[in-house]
Design a protein around this motif. Structure first.
Motif, PDB file in Angstrom:
ATOM      1  N   UNK A 121       0.819  -1.214   0.000  1.00  0.00           N
ATOM      2  CA  UNK A 121       0.000   0.000   0.000  1.00  0.00           C
ATOM      3  C   UNK A 121       0.852   1.264   0.000  1.00  0.00           C
ATOM      4  N   UNK A 122       2.143   1.140   0.319  1.00  0.00           N
ATOM      5  CA  UNK A 122       3.066   2.272   0.243  1.00  0.00           C
ATOM      6  C   UNK A 122       4.299   1.831  -0.549  1.00  0.00           C
ATOM      7  N   UNK A 123       4.614   2.562  -1.599  1.00  0.00           N
ATOM      8  CA  UNK A 123       5.703   2.173  -2.492  1.00  0.00           C
ATOM      9  C   UNK A 123       6.586   3.385  -2.770  1.00  0.00           C
ATOM     10  N   UNK A 124       7.880   3.171  -2.781  1.00  0.00           N
ATOM     11  CA  UNK A 124       8.836   4.187  -3.194  1.00  0.00           C
ATOM     12  C   UNK A 124       9.255   3.865  -4.631  1.00  0.00           C
ATOM     13  N   UNK A 125       9.220   4.874  -5.493  1.00  0.00           N
ATOM     14  CA  UNK A 125       9.484   4.690  -6.920  1.00  0.00           C
ATOM     15  C   UNK A 125      10.643   5.600  -7.318  1.00  0.00           C
ATOM     16  N   UNK A 126      11.650   5.039  -7.970  1.00  0.00           N
ATOM     17  CA  UNK A 126      12.859   5.800  -8.293  1.00  0.00           C
ATOM     18  C   UNK A 126      13.068   5.916  -9.799  1.00  0.00           C
ATOM     19  N   UNK A 127      13.372   7.130 -10.226  1.00  0.00           N
ATOM     20  CA  UNK A 127      13.723   7.391 -11.619  1.00  0.00           C
ATOM     21  C   UNK A 127      15.149   7.924 -11.683  1.00  0.00           C
ATOM     22  N   UNK A 128      16.027   7.212 -12.379  1.00  0.00           N
ATOM     23  CA  UNK A 128      17.403   7.640 -12.639  1.00  0.00           C
ATOM     24  C   UNK A 128      18.190   7.955 -11.360  1.00  0.00           C
ATOM     25  N   UNK A 129      17.934   7.202 -10.309  1.00  0.00           N
ATOM     26  CA  UNK A 129      18.742   7.348  -9.093  1.00  0.00           C
ATOM     27  C   UNK A 129      19.967   6.454  -9.277  1.00  0.00           C
ATOM     28  N   UNK A 148       6.297  -0.677   1.674  1.00  0.00           N
ATOM     29  CA  UNK A 148       6.178  -2.122   1.467  1.00  0.00           C
ATOM     30  C   UNK A 148       7.022  -2.623   0.307  1.00  0.00           C
ATOM     31  N   UNK A 149       7.411  -1.730  -0.611  1.00  0.00           N
ATOM     32  CA  UNK A 149       8.115  -2.167  -1.812  1.00  0.00           C
ATOM     33  C   UNK A 149       8.804  -0.973  -2.453  1.00  0.00           C
ATOM     34  N   UNK A 150       9.685  -1.276  -3.401  1.00  0.00           N
ATOM     35  CA  UNK A 150      10.406  -0.248  -4.149  1.00  0.00           C
ATOM     36  C   UNK A 150      10.403  -0.637  -5.621  1.00  0.00           C
ATOM     37  N   UNK A 151      10.069   0.323  -6.478  1.00  0.00           N
ATOM     38  CA  UNK A 151      10.134   0.120  -7.919  1.00  0.00           C
ATOM     39  C   UNK A 151      11.217   1.025  -8.486  1.00  0.00           C
ATOM     40  N   UNK A 152      11.984   0.497  -9.440  1.00  0.00           N
ATOM     41  CA  UNK A 152      13.069   1.245 -10.046  1.00  0.00           C
ATOM     42  C   UNK A 152      12.924   1.253 -11.558  1.00  0.00           C
ATOM     43  N   UNK A 153      13.204   2.397 -12.168  1.00  0.00           N
ATOM     44  CA  UNK A 153      13.231   2.428 -13.620  1.00  0.00           C
ATOM     45  C   UNK A 153      14.523   1.761 -14.100  1.00  0.00           C
ATOM     46  N   UNK A 154      14.658   1.488 -15.391  1.00  0.00           N
ATOM     47  CA  UNK A 154      15.847   0.767 -15.874  1.00  0.00           C
ATOM     48  C   UNK A 154      17.164   1.488 -15.629  1.00  0.00           C
ATOM     49  N   UNK A 155      17.146   2.816 -15.470  1.00  0.00           N
ATOM     50  CA  UNK A 155      18.382   3.570 -15.315  1.00  0.00           C
ATOM     51  C   UNK A 155      18.893   3.629 -13.887  1.00  0.00           C
ATOM     52  N   UNK A 156      18.069   3.287 -12.918  1.00  0.00           N
ATOM     53  CA  UNK A 156      18.492   3.387 -11.519  1.00  0.00           C
ATOM     54  C   UNK A 156      19.489   2.292 -11.165  1.00  0.00           C
ATOM     55  N   UNK A 212      -0.756  16.274   3.088  1.00  0.00           N
ATOM     56  CA  UNK A 212      -1.291  15.067   2.464  1.00  0.00           C
ATOM     57  C   UNK A 212      -1.831  14.139   3.551  1.00  0.00           C
ATOM     58  N   UNK A 213      -3.057  13.728   3.414  1.00  0.00           N
ATOM     59  CA  UNK A 213      -3.683  12.824   4.384  1.00  0.00           C
ATOM     60  C   UNK A 213      -4.075  11.543   3.643  1.00  0.00           C
ATOM     61  N   UNK A 214      -3.574  10.413   4.139  1.00  0.00           N
ATOM     62  CA  UNK A 214      -3.871   9.118   3.536  1.00  0.00           C
ATOM     63  C   UNK A 214      -4.466   8.189   4.569  1.00  0.00           C
ATOM     64  N   UNK A 215      -5.446   7.399   4.145  1.00  0.00           N
ATOM     65  CA  UNK A 215      -5.948   6.347   5.031  1.00  0.00           C
ATOM     66  C   UNK A 215      -4.881   5.264   5.163  1.00  0.00           C
ATOM     67  N   UNK A 216      -4.858   4.547   6.310  1.00  0.00           N
ATOM     68  CA  UNK A 216      -3.812   3.542   6.517  1.00  0.00           C
ATOM     69  C   UNK A 216      -3.710   2.510   5.403  1.00  0.00           C
ATOM     70  N   UNK A 217      -4.856   2.145   4.776  1.00  0.00           N
ATOM     71  CA  UNK A 217      -4.826   1.128   3.721  1.00  0.00           C
ATOM     72  C   UNK A 217      -4.903   1.722   2.315  1.00  0.00           C
TER      73      UNK A 217
END
Length: 272
Positions: A121-129, A148-156, A212-217
């Motif tokens: 439900x919470x993801x960190x996403x990286x572009x060109x890091x 909960x997870x991390x997504x990376x673009x091909x350049x990271x 920014x206010x987010x519900x826990x789920x």
């Protein structure tokens, strides 16, 4: 555990550890189809232990010849340990010390984005890091502050790169991660699964992240760009919701890793 003395950096028994100090050799090691593309190196007792705890298969160990402390209990007794003096270690790593232990591990197939997003439900996403230190700090902050997870673009950069995993204190091994298609199209995998996208930016006109206010789920993904240039215009446009960390004085921005830690804390508030 069998322990073998090594006094030659060209000893074939430690071939897996060579090339760590040379950028070109490292790229050859880490590129798909390279001679050691299926191997990564972990450095330091804690990092090695966390790789083992995450289920990675250890191949061999290189230790400081002056080490008197026992190896971590989690290192299997049948793994070969090679003991090298400062000259050999310097030839391999560029430094006379290497935190007492390095270990080579087999890589695992990187899962598809769908797999790591399934229960997230919470993801960190990286572009060109591309800076491994920044990636390591981001991964450690994300894991410790509720992502909960991390997504990376091909350049990271590769999360299993030695410096990244060392800076992350091994947290990259327990944080699920996947590679996407190049951005902005690579973000579709998130929006298709109901994630709200937030683009972190120093733009003073952006929404304050503490508002920014987010519900826990609620599903939310924090999108981060490279140190300096930040997110590309096309990516920022696709995200559509820029958020900023309010700054004081004449400071116009924060290091991307520091900013990620603050943002992860804010987005993790109220989660179990």
């Amino acid at each position: 555990m069998a322990r073998f003395a090594v006094d030659d950096p060209d000893d074939e028994r430690i071939a897996e550890f060579r090339g760590l100090r040379d950028n070109e050799l490292r790229r050859r090691r880490e590129s798909p189809g390279g001679d050691m593309a299926g191997i990564f190196i972990a450095e330091g007792d804690v990092v090695v232990e966390r790789a083992l705890r995450a289920g990675y298969v250890i191949r061999s160990v290189l230790v400081d010849a002056t080490r008197t402390a026992p190896l971590p209990d989690s290192v299997p007794a049948d793994v070969a340990a090679f003991a090298a003096g400062p000259q050999v270690v310097r030839a391999i790593t560029g430094m006379a010390v290497h935190r007492g232990i390095m270990a080579s591990f087999d890589r695992r197939p990187v899962p598809a984005p769908d797999e790591v997003l399934r229960s997230a439900t919470r993801v960190v996403v990286l572009e060109r890091v591309v800076n491994p230190t920044n990636l390591g700090v981001i991964a450690r902050s994300a894991a410790g502050l509720g992502a909960d997870a991390m997504l990376l673009d091909p350049a990271s950069v590769d999360p299993l790169y030695r410096r990244a995993s060392r800076v992350a204190m091994g947290e990259v091994f327990s944080l699920p991660y996947a590679r996407t298609e190049p951005f902005p199209d690579g973000l579709d995998v998130l929006t298709d699964r109901g994630f709200s996208l937030l683009a972190l930016t120093p733009d003073p006109m952006a929404e304050r992240i503490d508002d920014v206010v987010l519900a826990p789920d609620e599903k939310a993904a924090l999108v981060l760009g490279a140190e300096g240039p930040g997110l590309r215009a096309e990516t920022m446009e696709r995200v559509g919701r820029p958020v900023r960390i309010p700054l004081h004085g004449h400071v116009d921005s924060l290091n991307v890793a520091a900013a990620a830690a603050i943002a992860c804390y804010v987005l993790g508030r109220g989660r179990p």
